[in-house]
Scaffold this active site. Sequence first.
Site, PDB file in Angstrom:
ATOM      1  N   HIS A   1       0.859  -1.184   0.000  1.00  0.00           N
ATOM      2  CA  HIS A   1       0.000   0.000   0.000  1.00  0.00           C
ATOM      3  C   HIS A   1       0.897   1.236   0.000  1.00  0.00           C
ATOM      4  O   HIS A   1       1.152   1.851   1.037  1.00  0.00           O
ATOM      5  CB  HIS A   1      -0.910  -0.008   1.235  1.00  0.00           C
ATOM      6  CG  HIS A   1      -1.966   1.045   1.217  1.00  0.00           C
ATOM      7  ND1 HIS A   1      -3.187   0.881   1.832  1.00  0.00           N
ATOM      8  CD2 HIS A   1      -2.005   2.282   0.676  1.00  0.00           C
ATOM      9  CE1 HIS A   1      -3.924   1.970   1.673  1.00  0.00           C
ATOM     10  NE2 HIS A   1      -3.199   2.836   0.971  1.00  0.00           N
TER      11      HIS A   1
ATOM     12  N   GLU B   1      -2.690  -1.660  -3.061  1.00  0.00           N
ATOM     13  CA  GLU B   1      -3.761  -0.852  -2.496  1.00  0.00           C
ATOM     14  C   GLU B   1      -3.386   0.619  -2.548  1.00  0.00           C
ATOM     15  O   GLU B   1      -2.208   0.970  -2.470  1.00  0.00           O
ATOM     16  CB  GLU B   1      -3.996  -1.224  -1.024  1.00  0.00           C
ATOM     17  CG  GLU B   1      -4.393  -2.656  -0.778  1.00  0.00           C
ATOM     18  CD  GLU B   1      -4.600  -2.944   0.690  1.00  0.00           C
ATOM     19  OE1 GLU B   1      -5.243  -3.967   0.998  1.00  0.00           O
ATOM     20  OE2 GLU B   1      -4.117  -2.165   1.534  1.00  0.00           O
TER      21      GLU B   1
ATOM     22  N   HIS C   1      -8.189  -5.488   7.637  1.00  0.00           N
ATOM     23  CA  HIS C   1      -7.935  -4.445   8.617  1.00  0.00           C
ATOM     24  C   HIS C   1      -8.238  -4.979  10.018  1.00  0.00           C
ATOM     25  O   HIS C   1      -9.377  -5.246  10.358  1.00  0.00           O
ATOM     26  CB  HIS C   1      -8.727  -3.160   8.373  1.00  0.00           C
ATOM     27  CG  HIS C   1      -8.045  -1.954   8.957  1.00  0.00           C
ATOM     28  ND1 HIS C   1      -7.176  -1.170   8.229  1.00  0.00           N
ATOM     29  CD2 HIS C   1      -8.061  -1.427  10.195  1.00  0.00           C
ATOM     30  CE1 HIS C   1      -6.700  -0.196   8.993  1.00  0.00           C
ATOM     31  NE2 HIS C   1      -7.221  -0.341  10.200  1.00  0.00           N
TER      32      HIS C   1
END
Length: 239
Positions: free
Chosen positions: A43, A70, A190
Amino acid sequence: MTRLSVNINKIATLRNARGGNLPDVVKAAIDCENFGAEGITVHPRPDERHIRYSDVRAIRPLIRTEFNIEGNPIDKFRELVMEVRPDQVTLVPDAVDAITSNCGWDTIGNRDFLREVCAGFKSCGIRTSIFINPDPRMAEGAAECGADRVELYTAMYAEAYPSNPEAAIADYLRTAEAARECGLGLNAGHDLNQQNLRYFIGNIPWTDEVSIGHAIICDALYDGLEKTIAAYLYEIRNF
């Protein structure tokens, strides 16, 4: 069967804190695969405070399983994705100054923008996933945007799980069912960890992929990376 994609951002954070190339992020990605990870997630953020754009370019040709990038689809990010052509891109609406991702997309209010972004990536053969909160309307909106999958933002599930697992999973189950009815694939990520992962997969067994980074690295400080990845795979396979 649910796949485990290991997010290696925290390894890059540790490297960047000291400078130099220890730990070696590229080697870590390869090792995670060798230890059983079924995908690697990165990410990159605009300030490159953990994963750098150069890391993404270096890792891409070495990944044998699946590579997931991401990020917020700003111009710089979109150019990177188009250049390296990952297997999957996950669109996340994180602000530039966000410590970590903290919400999903409003797929209804941002429909025109997300539709244009999804179309661009899909034209290059890149599977596109949209990060959403547990709300069936957001899954339906993602389908209208042309996404292939949604990724459920599981922070609220992880927070509520210790006190009331049934209540914690309820909105996620409804959203996962809505996604399936729309023909979307399903990812989640998450704050998933060894305590809450099995219950999540057990209730939503059609989850295609979980992306886990922070918890894996925290556990690996005590148990080592290879043993930790094996433990997470066990939780996924034995719900």
